[in-house]
Scaffold this active site. Structure first.
Site, PDB file in Angstrom:
ATOM      1  N   ARG A 140       6.502   1.188  13.676  1.00 22.65           N
ATOM      2  CA  ARG A 140       6.962   0.338  12.478  1.00 22.65           C
ATOM      3  C   ARG A 140       8.379  -0.296  12.806  1.00 22.65           C
ATOM      4  O   ARG A 140       9.176  -0.921  11.984  1.00 22.65           O
ATOM      5  CB  ARG A 140       7.709   1.856  11.578  1.00 22.65           C
ATOM      6  CG  ARG A 140       6.657   2.491  10.961  1.00 22.65           C
ATOM      7  CD  ARG A 140       7.047   3.597   9.985  1.00 22.65           C
ATOM      8  NE  ARG A 140       6.317   4.762  10.119  1.00 22.65           N
ATOM      9  CZ  ARG A 140       5.318   4.971   9.222  1.00 22.65           C
ATOM     10  NH1 ARG A 140       4.993   3.664   8.663  1.00 22.65           N
ATOM     11  NH2 ARG A 140       4.446   5.910   9.297  1.00 22.65           N
ATOM     12  N   ALA A 170       2.872  -0.526   4.847  1.00 22.60           N
ATOM     13  CA  ALA A 170       2.365  -0.745   6.421  1.00 22.60           C
ATOM     14  C   ALA A 170       1.983  -2.209   6.742  1.00 22.60           C
ATOM     15  O   ALA A 170       1.638  -2.312   7.836  1.00 22.60           O
ATOM     16  CB  ALA A 170       1.159   0.502   6.024  1.00 22.60           C
ATOM     17  N   HIS A 172       3.645  -4.243   9.281  1.00 24.63           N
ATOM     18  CA  HIS A 172       3.608  -4.230  10.900  1.00 24.63           C
ATOM     19  C   HIS A 172       2.123  -4.768  11.333  1.00 24.63           C
ATOM     20  O   HIS A 172       1.949  -4.766  12.509  1.00 24.63           O
ATOM     21  CB  HIS A 172       3.698  -2.576  11.155  1.00 24.63           C
ATOM     22  CG  HIS A 172       4.800  -1.988  10.201  1.00 24.63           C
ATOM     23  ND1 HIS A 172       5.945  -2.254  10.653  1.00 24.63           N
ATOM     24  CD2 HIS A 172       4.589  -0.876   9.655  1.00 24.63           C
ATOM     25  CE1 HIS A 172       6.637  -1.390   9.838  1.00 24.63           C
ATOM     26  NE2 HIS A 172       5.971  -0.752   9.075  1.00 24.63           N
ATOM     27  N   ARG A 218       5.107  11.022  -2.606  1.00 21.79           N
ATOM     28  CA  ARG A 218       4.906  10.753  -1.128  1.00 21.79           C
ATOM     29  C   ARG A 218       6.184  10.926  -0.097  1.00 21.79           C
ATOM     30  O   ARG A 218       7.239  10.209  -0.258  1.00 21.79           O
ATOM     31  CB  ARG A 218       4.531   9.288  -0.767  1.00 21.79           C
ATOM     32  CG  ARG A 218       4.268   8.973   0.674  1.00 21.79           C
ATOM     33  CD  ARG A 218       4.092   7.433   0.630  1.00 21.79           C
ATOM     34  NE  ARG A 218       3.798   7.101   1.954  1.00 21.79           N
ATOM     35  CZ  ARG A 218       4.145   5.709   2.140  1.00 21.79           C
ATOM     36  NH1 ARG A 218       4.374   4.787   1.588  1.00 21.79           N
ATOM     37  NH2 ARG A 218       3.747   5.199   3.516  1.00 21.79           N
ATOM     38  N   ASN A 239       8.280  -5.445  -0.491  1.00 30.47           N
ATOM     39  CA  ASN A 239       7.833  -4.245   0.488  1.00 30.47           C
ATOM     40  C   ASN A 239       6.452  -4.029   0.656  1.00 30.47           C
ATOM     41  O   ASN A 239       5.685  -3.631  -0.243  1.00 30.47           O
ATOM     42  CB  ASN A 239       8.294  -2.941  -0.002  1.00 30.47           C
ATOM     43  CG  ASN A 239       8.528  -1.950   0.717  1.00 30.47           C
ATOM     44  OD1 ASN A 239       7.835  -1.976   1.942  1.00 30.47           O
ATOM     45  ND2 ASN A 239       8.944  -0.638   0.369  1.00 30.47           N
ATOM     46  N   SER A 297      12.898   3.312   4.002  1.00 26.00           N
ATOM     47  CA  SER A 297      13.226   4.210   4.996  1.00 26.00           C
ATOM     48  C   SER A 297      13.859   3.069   6.298  1.00 26.00           C
ATOM     49  O   SER A 297      13.498   2.185   5.968  1.00 26.00           O
ATOM     50  CB  SER A 297      12.080   4.767   5.599  1.00 26.00           C
ATOM     51  OG  SER A 297      11.245   4.026   5.914  1.00 26.00           O
ATOM     52  N   HIS A 317      12.444  -2.373   2.825  1.00 27.19           N
ATOM     53  CA  HIS A 317      12.222  -1.130   3.519  1.00 27.19           C
ATOM     54  C   HIS A 317      12.941  -0.046   2.696  1.00 27.19           C
ATOM     55  O   HIS A 317      14.268   0.139   3.014  1.00 27.19           O
ATOM     56  CB  HIS A 317      11.969  -0.853   4.963  1.00 27.19           C
ATOM     57  CG  HIS A 317      10.750  -1.979   5.464  1.00 27.19           C
ATOM     58  ND1 HIS A 317       9.569  -2.007   5.234  1.00 27.19           N
ATOM     59  CD2 HIS A 317      10.970  -3.118   5.960  1.00 27.19           C
ATOM     60  CE1 HIS A 317       8.957  -3.111   5.512  1.00 27.19           C
ATOM     61  NE2 HIS A 317       9.894  -3.735   6.061  1.00 27.19           N
ATOM     62  N   PRO A 369       0.794  -1.076   0.117  1.00 24.29           N
ATOM     63  CA  PRO A 369       0.014  -0.011  -0.023  1.00 24.29           C
ATOM     64  C   PRO A 369       0.819   1.231  -0.112  1.00 24.29           C
ATOM     65  O   PRO A 369       1.784   1.328   0.642  1.00 24.29           O
ATOM     66  CB  PRO A 369      -0.599  -0.059   1.505  1.00 24.29           C
ATOM     67  CG  PRO A 369      -0.128  -1.168   2.211  1.00 24.29           C
ATOM     68  CD  PRO A 369       0.540  -2.047   1.141  1.00 24.29           C
ATOM     69  N   ASN A 370       0.441   2.091  -1.049  1.00 25.27           N
ATOM     70  CA  ASN A 370       0.830   3.647  -1.041  1.00 25.27           C
ATOM     71  C   ASN A 370       2.054   3.726  -1.659  1.00 25.27           C
ATOM     72  O   ASN A 370       2.532   4.622  -1.891  1.00 25.27           O
ATOM     73  CB  ASN A 370       0.952   4.239   0.568  1.00 25.27           C
ATOM     74  CG  ASN A 370      -0.620   4.625   1.114  1.00 25.27           C
ATOM     75  OD1 ASN A 370      -1.383   4.859   0.439  1.00 25.27           O
ATOM     76  ND2 ASN A 370      -0.625   3.964   2.331  1.00 25.27           N
ATOM     77  N   ASP A 394       1.835 -15.230   7.002  1.00 26.11           N
ATOM     78  CA  ASP A 394       1.223 -16.757   6.557  1.00 26.11           C
ATOM     79  C   ASP A 394       1.667 -17.234   5.083  1.00 26.11           C
ATOM     80  O   ASP A 394       1.896 -18.420   4.768  1.00 26.11           O
ATOM     81  CB  ASP A 394      -0.117 -17.053   7.017  1.00 26.11           C
ATOM     82  CG  ASP A 394      -0.137 -17.024   8.516  1.00 26.11           C
ATOM     83  OD1 ASP A 394       0.840 -16.964   9.165  1.00 26.11           O
ATOM     84  OD2 ASP A 394      -1.412 -17.171   8.924  1.00 26.11           O
ATOM     85  N   TYR A 416      11.187   8.921   1.624  1.00 25.56           N
ATOM     86  CA  TYR A 416      11.263   7.837   0.574  1.00 25.56           C
ATOM     87  C   TYR A 416      11.828   8.195  -0.869  1.00 25.56           C
ATOM     88  O   TYR A 416      11.948   7.242  -1.725  1.00 25.56           O
ATOM     89  CB  TYR A 416       9.673   7.372   0.029  1.00 25.56           C
ATOM     90  CG  TYR A 416       9.116   7.021   1.424  1.00 25.56           C
ATOM     91  CD1 TYR A 416       9.369   5.791   2.012  1.00 25.56           C
ATOM     92  CD2 TYR A 416       7.942   7.456   1.898  1.00 25.56           C
ATOM     93  CE1 TYR A 416       8.569   5.436   3.215  1.00 25.56           C
ATOM     94  CE2 TYR A 416       7.265   6.962   2.892  1.00 25.56           C
ATOM     95  CZ  TYR A 416       7.552   5.989   3.732  1.00 25.56           C
ATOM     96  OH  TYR A 416       6.864   5.434   4.844  1.00 25.56           O
ATOM     97  N   ARG A 474      12.196   5.473  13.010  1.00 29.39           N
ATOM     98  CA  ARG A 474      10.780   5.977  12.741  1.00 29.39           C
ATOM     99  C   ARG A 474      10.077   5.750  14.217  1.00 29.39           C
ATOM    100  O   ARG A 474      10.490   5.181  15.308  1.00 29.39           O
ATOM    101  CB  ARG A 474      10.334   5.610  11.804  1.00 29.39           C
ATOM    102  CG  ARG A 474      11.463   6.094  10.454  1.00 29.39           C
ATOM    103  CD  ARG A 474      10.629   5.865   9.054  1.00 29.39           C
ATOM    104  NE  ARG A 474       9.574   6.777   8.965  1.00 29.39           N
ATOM    105  CZ  ARG A 474       8.547   6.473   7.917  1.00 29.39           C
ATOM    106  NH1 ARG A 474       8.782   5.519   7.111  1.00 29.39           N
ATOM    107  NH2 ARG A 474       7.446   7.158   7.706  1.00 29.39           N
ATOM    108  N   GLU A 484      12.711  -9.031   2.549  1.00 27.41           N
ATOM    109  CA  GLU A 484      11.700  -7.977   2.825  1.00 27.41           C
ATOM    110  C   GLU A 484      12.692  -6.454   2.624  1.00 27.41           C
ATOM    111  O   GLU A 484      13.890  -6.410   2.986  1.00 27.41           O
ATOM    112  CB  GLU A 484      11.386  -8.051   4.299  1.00 27.41           C
ATOM    113  CG  GLU A 484      10.669  -6.799   4.893  1.00 27.41           C
ATOM    114  CD  GLU A 484      10.538  -7.015   6.456  1.00 27.41           C
ATOM    115  OE1 GLU A 484      10.785  -8.029   6.802  1.00 27.41           O
ATOM    116  OE2 GLU A 484       9.586  -6.102   6.633  1.00 27.41           O
TER     117      GLU A 484
HETATM  118  C1  DQA Z   1       8.017   1.469   4.328  1.00 26.21           C
HETATM  119  C2  DQA Z   1       7.930   1.473   5.710  1.00 26.21           C
HETATM  120  C3  DQA Z   1       6.529   1.275   6.369  1.00 26.21           C
HETATM  121  O1  DQA Z   1       6.657   1.690   7.627  1.00 26.21           O
HETATM  122  C4  DQA Z   1       5.610   2.199   5.539  1.00 26.21           C
HETATM  123  O2  DQA Z   1       4.141   2.048   5.988  1.00 26.21           O
HETATM  124  C5  DQA Z   1       5.610   2.334   4.208  1.00 26.21           C
HETATM  125  C6  DQA Z   1       6.794   2.238   3.511  1.00 26.21           C
HETATM  126  C7  DQA Z   1       9.381   1.858   3.610  1.00 26.21           C
HETATM  127  O3  DQA Z   1       9.505   1.227   2.392  1.00 26.21           O
HETATM  128  O4  DQA Z   1      10.054   2.404   4.372  1.00 26.21           O
HETATM  129  O5  DQA Z   1       4.674   2.412   3.275  1.00 26.21           O
HETATM  130  O6  DQA Z   1       7.906  -0.072   3.960  1.00 26.21           O
END
Ligand code: DQA
Length: 159
Positions: free
Chosen positions: A114, A80, A83, A21, A77, A105, A103, A13-14, A90, A26, A110, A101
């Site tokens: 997170r 959110a 978390h 953003r 990635n 950031s 991230h 998401p996002n 699963d 990011y 943070r 995985e």
């Molecule tokens: C993220 C870190 C997450 O906490 C956040 O919700 C994101 C981006 C990152 O790539 O740093 O959407 O996964």
């Protein structure tokens, strides 16, 4: 025709908002740019990548569940959902594909919510806080891992 082992690069998401953003956190690269770089690097590494993004937990779960037979590894990635999502955790554990995985950031620097990843314990490893080049580092790590475990594990799903 060259057959290449396929890697699924998944963004949650996002992450479609990359580039606009919170660029201080990011960066300024768009998701399309990040995906283009991943595809270019994959070619150099002798891999093929398919990049997908979704804001929907169930869609991510479906894509992970359907990955065996088509892909030999996953770069994820989960945004959110990292978390919160027992379902994504699963799915990764269930399919057993090597998953890295990512991230962008440094989640540990943070907000406290997170700091916990439900997904990290079922992944091969985590790349965090190194910006969007983290996806490329993940691909390199996956390529090295697949080479180390040998051709038997990378046979089958090819392009
Ligand atoms: C993220 C870190 C997450 O906490 C956040 O919700 C994101 C981006 C990152 O790539 O740093 O959407 O996964």
């Amino acid at each position: 025709m060259t057959v290449l082992p396929r890697i699924l690069v998944l963004n949650g998401p996002n992450l479609q908002l990359l580039g606009t953003r919170k660029p201080d956190i990011y960066g300024t690269r768009s998701l399309a740019d990040v995906e283009d770089r991943a595809r270019a690097l994959a070619g150099e590494l002798g891999l093929a990548v398919e990049c997908r993004q979704s804001n929907h937990e169930g869609e991510l779960v479906d894509w992970i569940g359907d990955a065996p037979g088509s892909f030999v590894g996953i770069v994820l990635n989960a945004g959110a959902y990292t978390h919160t999502s027992v379902a994504i955790r699963d799915a990764i554990e269930g399919v057993g594909l090597p998953t890295i995985e990512v991230h962008i950031s440094n989640v540990y620097a943070r907000e406290e919510f997170r700091h916990r990843s439900l997904i990290a314990p079922v992944c091969l490893g985590q790349i965090c806080g190194l910006g969007t080049p983290g996806y490329e580092l993940a691909l390199r790590a996956l390529a090295a891992y697949l080479k180390q475990i040998g051709p038997a594990q990378t046979e089958g799903p090819t392009e």
